[in-house]
Design a protein around this motif. Structure first.
Motif, short mmCIF file in Angstrom:
data_model
loop_
_atom_site.label_atom_id
_atom_site.label_comp_id
_atom_site.label_asym_id
_atom_site.label_seq_id
_atom_site.Cartn_x
_atom_site.Cartn_y
_atom_site.Cartn_z
N GLY A 13 0.79 -1.23 0.00
CA GLY A 13 0.00 0.00 0.00
C GLY A 13 0.82 1.28 0.00
O GLY A 13 0.46 2.25 -0.67
N ALA A 14 1.92 1.31 0.76
CA ALA A 14 2.71 2.54 0.85
C ALA A 14 3.30 2.91 -0.50
O ALA A 14 3.26 4.07 -0.93
CB ALA A 14 3.83 2.36 1.88
N GLU A 15 3.85 1.91 -1.19
CA GLU A 15 4.42 2.18 -2.51
C GLU A 15 3.34 2.54 -3.52
O GLU A 15 3.56 3.41 -4.39
CB GLU A 15 5.23 0.96 -2.98
CG GLU A 15 6.61 0.83 -2.37
CD GLU A 15 6.61 0.30 -0.94
OE1 GLU A 15 7.70 0.26 -0.33
OE2 GLU A 15 5.53 -0.08 -0.42
N PHE A 16 2.17 1.91 -3.41
CA PHE A 16 1.08 2.27 -4.31
C PHE A 16 0.66 3.73 -4.09
O PHE A 16 0.37 4.46 -5.04
CB PHE A 16 -0.12 1.34 -4.09
CG PHE A 16 0.11 -0.08 -4.56
CD1 PHE A 16 0.88 -0.34 -5.69
CD2 PHE A 16 -0.45 -1.16 -3.89
CE1 PHE A 16 1.09 -1.65 -6.14
CE2 PHE A 16 -0.25 -2.46 -4.32
CZ PHE A 16 0.52 -2.71 -5.44
N THR A 17 0.59 4.15 -2.83
CA THR A 17 0.24 5.54 -2.53
C THR A 17 1.28 6.50 -3.12
O THR A 17 0.95 7.55 -3.67
CB THR A 17 0.11 5.76 -1.02
OG1 THR A 17 -0.92 4.91 -0.50
CG2 THR A 17 -0.22 7.21 -0.70
N ALA A 18 2.56 6.13 -2.99
CA ALA A 18 3.63 6.97 -3.54
C ALA A 18 3.49 7.12 -5.05
O ALA A 18 3.62 8.23 -5.60
CB ALA A 18 4.98 6.36 -3.20
N LEU A 19 3.19 6.03 -5.74
CA LEU A 19 3.03 6.09 -7.19
C LEU A 19 1.76 6.84 -7.59
O LEU A 19 1.75 7.59 -8.56
CB LEU A 19 3.00 4.67 -7.77
CG LEU A 19 4.35 3.95 -7.84
CD1 LEU A 19 4.14 2.48 -8.20
CD2 LEU A 19 5.28 4.61 -8.86
N GLU A 20 0.70 6.63 -6.81
CA GLU A 20 -0.56 7.31 -7.10
C GLU A 20 -0.40 8.82 -7.08
O GLU A 20 -1.05 9.55 -7.84
CB GLU A 20 -1.61 6.88 -6.08
CG GLU A 20 -2.99 7.48 -6.30
CD GLU A 20 -4.01 6.98 -5.30
OE1 GLU A 20 -5.22 7.13 -5.55
OE2 GLU A 20 -3.59 6.44 -4.24
N ILE A 56 -3.23 -12.02 -4.84
CA ILE A 56 -2.69 -11.70 -6.17
C ILE A 56 -3.70 -10.90 -6.98
O ILE A 56 -3.35 -9.94 -7.67
CB ILE A 56 -2.26 -12.98 -6.91
CG1 ILE A 56 -1.07 -13.63 -6.19
CG2 ILE A 56 -1.89 -12.67 -8.36
CD1 ILE A 56 -0.63 -14.95 -6.78
N ASP A 57 -4.97 -11.27 -6.88
CA ASP A 57 -6.02 -10.51 -7.58
C ASP A 57 -6.08 -9.07 -7.08
O ASP A 57 -6.17 -8.13 -7.87
CB ASP A 57 -7.38 -11.19 -7.40
CG ASP A 57 -7.51 -12.48 -8.20
OD1 ASP A 57 -6.67 -12.72 -9.08
OD2 ASP A 57 -8.46 -13.24 -7.93
N GLU A 62 -4.67 -3.25 -7.92
CA GLU A 62 -4.00 -2.01 -7.53
C GLU A 62 -3.01 -1.55 -8.61
O GLU A 62 -2.93 -0.36 -8.93
CB GLU A 62 -3.27 -2.19 -6.20
CG GLU A 62 -4.17 -2.04 -4.99
CD GLU A 62 -4.69 -0.62 -4.87
OE1 GLU A 62 -3.97 0.27 -4.38
OE2 GLU A 62 -5.85 -0.39 -5.28
N ILE A 63 -2.25 -2.50 -9.15
CA ILE A 63 -1.31 -2.16 -10.22
C ILE A 63 -2.07 -1.64 -11.44
O ILE A 63 -1.67 -0.66 -12.07
CB ILE A 63 -0.43 -3.37 -10.57
CG1 ILE A 63 0.46 -3.74 -9.38
CG2 ILE A 63 0.43 -3.08 -11.81
CD1 ILE A 63 1.23 -5.04 -9.54
N ARG A 64 -3.20 -2.27 -11.75
CA ARG A 64 -4.01 -1.81 -12.88
C ARG A 64 -4.50 -0.39 -12.65
O ARG A 64 -4.44 0.46 -13.54
CB ARG A 64 -5.22 -2.72 -13.07
CG ARG A 64 -6.14 -2.28 -14.22
CD ARG A 64 -7.58 -2.66 -13.99
NE ARG A 64 -8.15 -1.98 -12.83
CZ ARG A 64 -8.57 -0.71 -12.84
NH1 ARG A 64 -8.47 0.05 -13.92
NH2 ARG A 64 -9.08 -0.17 -11.73
#
Length: 373
Positions: A13-20, A56-57, A62-64
Motif C-alpha cells: 500500500g505505501a508504494e502504491f500511494t507513492a506512485l498514485e 494476487i487478484d 491495484e497495479i491496474r
C-alpha cells in the motif's frame, strides 16, 4: 538516452500511494518492478479459503489502477520458485495473466537464481509461448558469484534465452546488487564490470543497475536517537561510474526506493523509530527520532519534519506530494504512521531520482559534445 528509472518496489500500500501521487511528468520516466510480497497477515486473507489467489487478484487490481496501459515488471523473488495458488497454478503465470487481463503491459521477470528449479522453468515457458511483449532477466548475487566461472554462467544464461525463445533485442537485464551496505564503491564497480563484460555481447535491449544502501534498520544508519545523518547512495555512484565507463550502452538507474530488499514487509512494530528518509544528491538525509512507544510518540514527527525543512535540502512543497506532506506535518496537521511515511519518503524519492538522473545525463551529454567539438 531517455531518462528512464527502473525502481524495484514492494507491491504494498505505501508504494502504491507513492506512485498514485507521483506527477504524470515523472511517472512517464518510471518503469517499476513490482515485488510481490508474501500474503499479509490480514483478517481478509486469514478468513479466506483462497488467500493466495485473492491477494494476487487484489495486488493486480491495484497495479491496474495505477499503471494500466504502461509497462510494469513483476516478480515473486521472495516466494518459493515452486509456489502455486489454491487451484494449483504457479503464482508467476497466474499473476501475469491477471495483469494482462487488466490492461497492464506486464513484463515477466526471469530470476537467474531460480532458473535451476524445473517448475519455475515450466511456469515461465507457459508465459513465453504466447507473450509477445518484453521480458526481463534479473541477475542477482547468484549470477555475480557464477560470473567467476564465465563458461558456467554463460551456459546458464544461454539456456534461459534458448528455452524461453527470448529475443535479446526485446529483453531488459537488471544487474541487481540487492543490499550494497557491505561493499565499497570500488568493489561494486569491479563486480559490475566482471558481469557486464560477460553479457554485453548478447545485444540486450537495455540494462539497469539496482541496489540499496539503506541498512535494514534505521539505527544502523543513524546511531543516536533524535539526530540527523546522511547515508551514501552507493548504487547511484555505481550507476554514474558505469554510464561513464560504458557510454554507448543503454544502462539505466534502479534502486529499492527507501526500504531495502530485506526490510520488514509492512509488519507493524511498537519499537519502530520515528524517521524521515529524505533523498538528496548521492545520499539519503535521515532525520531519526526514537521509539514511537515512548513520549511524545507520533508527535515526534512534527519536529522531524521541521528538521528536514531546516536542513537546507528541502526543495519546497511544490516539488512533490511527499514534500507537501512534510510541510503539512511540520505545521502539526498530521503525525502519520510508519506506512504513511514510507509513502511520503518514496514519493519524494521517485521525483528526486527522475530529476537527478535527467541532470546527470544532461551534464554528461554536454561534456561529451564539448569534447567532440
Amino acid at each position: 538516452m531517455n531518462t528512464t528509472y527502473f525502481p524495484i518496489l514492494k507491491a504494498l500500500g505505501a508504494e502504491f500511494t507513492a506512485l498514485e501521487n507521483t506527477k504524470p511528468g515523472n511517472a512517464t520516466h518510471i518503469i517499476p518492478l513490482f515485488e510481490l510480497p508474501k500474503v499479509p497477515d490480514r483478517k481478509k486473507y486469514r478468513e479466506s479459503s483462497t488467500p493466495i489467489t485473492e491477494f494476487i487478484d487484489d495486488t493486480s487490481e491495484e497495479i491496474r489502477r495505477l499503471w494500466a496501459g504502461k509497462y510494469a515488471m513483476f516478480d515473486a523473488y521472495h516466494w518459493s520458485p515452486t509456489a502455486t495458488n489454491e487451484h494449483g497454478e504457479h503464482v508467476i503465470p497466474y499473476t501475469y495473466n491477471a495483469l494482462e487481463f487488466m490492461g497492464v503491459q506486464a513484463v515477466p521477470v526471469v530470476g537467474y537464481d531460480r532458473w535451476g528449479v524445473l517448475e519455475y522453468q515450466m511456469a515461465l515457458q507457459s508465459i513465453s509461448r504466447t507473450h509477445k511483449g518484453k521480458f526481463c532477466i534479473r541477475l542477482d548475487h547468484t549470477a555475480f558469484e557464477d560470473s567467476a566461472e564465465p563458461d558456467f554462467f554463460q551456459e546458464n544464461l544461454g539456456e534461459i534465452i534458448s528455452l524461453l525463445e527470448l529475443d535479446p533485442a526485446n529483453c531488459h537485464v537488471i544487474l541487481d546488487f540487492e543490499d550494497v551496505t557491505p561493499f565499497g564503491a570500488i568493489d561494486l564497480m569491479g563486480k559490475f564490470e566482471s558481469l557486464f563484460n560477460l553479457i554485453s555481447g548478447y545485444g540486450f535491449m537495455s540494462y539497469s543497475i539496482a541496489g540499496c544502501s539503506l541498512p535494514k534498520t534505521i539505527n544502523e544508519a543513524v546511531k543516536k536517537p533524535n539526530t540527523c545523518g546522511a547515508v551514501l547512495r552507493k548504487e547511484m555512484l555505481l550507476w554514474r561510474s558505469a554510464r561513464q565507463r560504458f557510454p554507448r550502452f543503454p544502462i539505466y538507474f534502479g534502486d529499492y526506493g527507501v526500504r531495502g530488499p530485506n526490510s520488514n514487509e509492512g509488519v507493524p512494530s511498537k519499537h519502530t523509530n520515528g524517521k524521515i528518509r529524505h533523498t538528496i544528491d548521492k545520499e539519503y538525509f535521515v532525520a531519526r527520532g526514537q521509539s514511537i512507544s515512548k513520549p511524545p510518540k507520533g508527535e515526534q514527527m512534527w519536529e522531524l519534519a521541521q528538521k528536514i525543512i531546516d536542513s537546507g535540502h528541502y526543495l519546497g512543497d511544490q516539488f512533490s506530494w511527499g514534500d507537501s506532506e512534510i510541510l503539512r506535518c511540520s505545521k502539526k496537521k498530521f503525525k502519520g504512521n510508519a506506512g504513511q511515511w514510507i509513502a511520503i519518503d518514496t514519493n519524494h524519492h521517485l521525483a528526486y531520482v527522475v530529476a537527478e538522473v535527467a541532470e546527470f545525463e544532461r551534464v554528461t551529454a554536454s561534456r561529451t559534445a564539448t569534447v567532440e567539438e
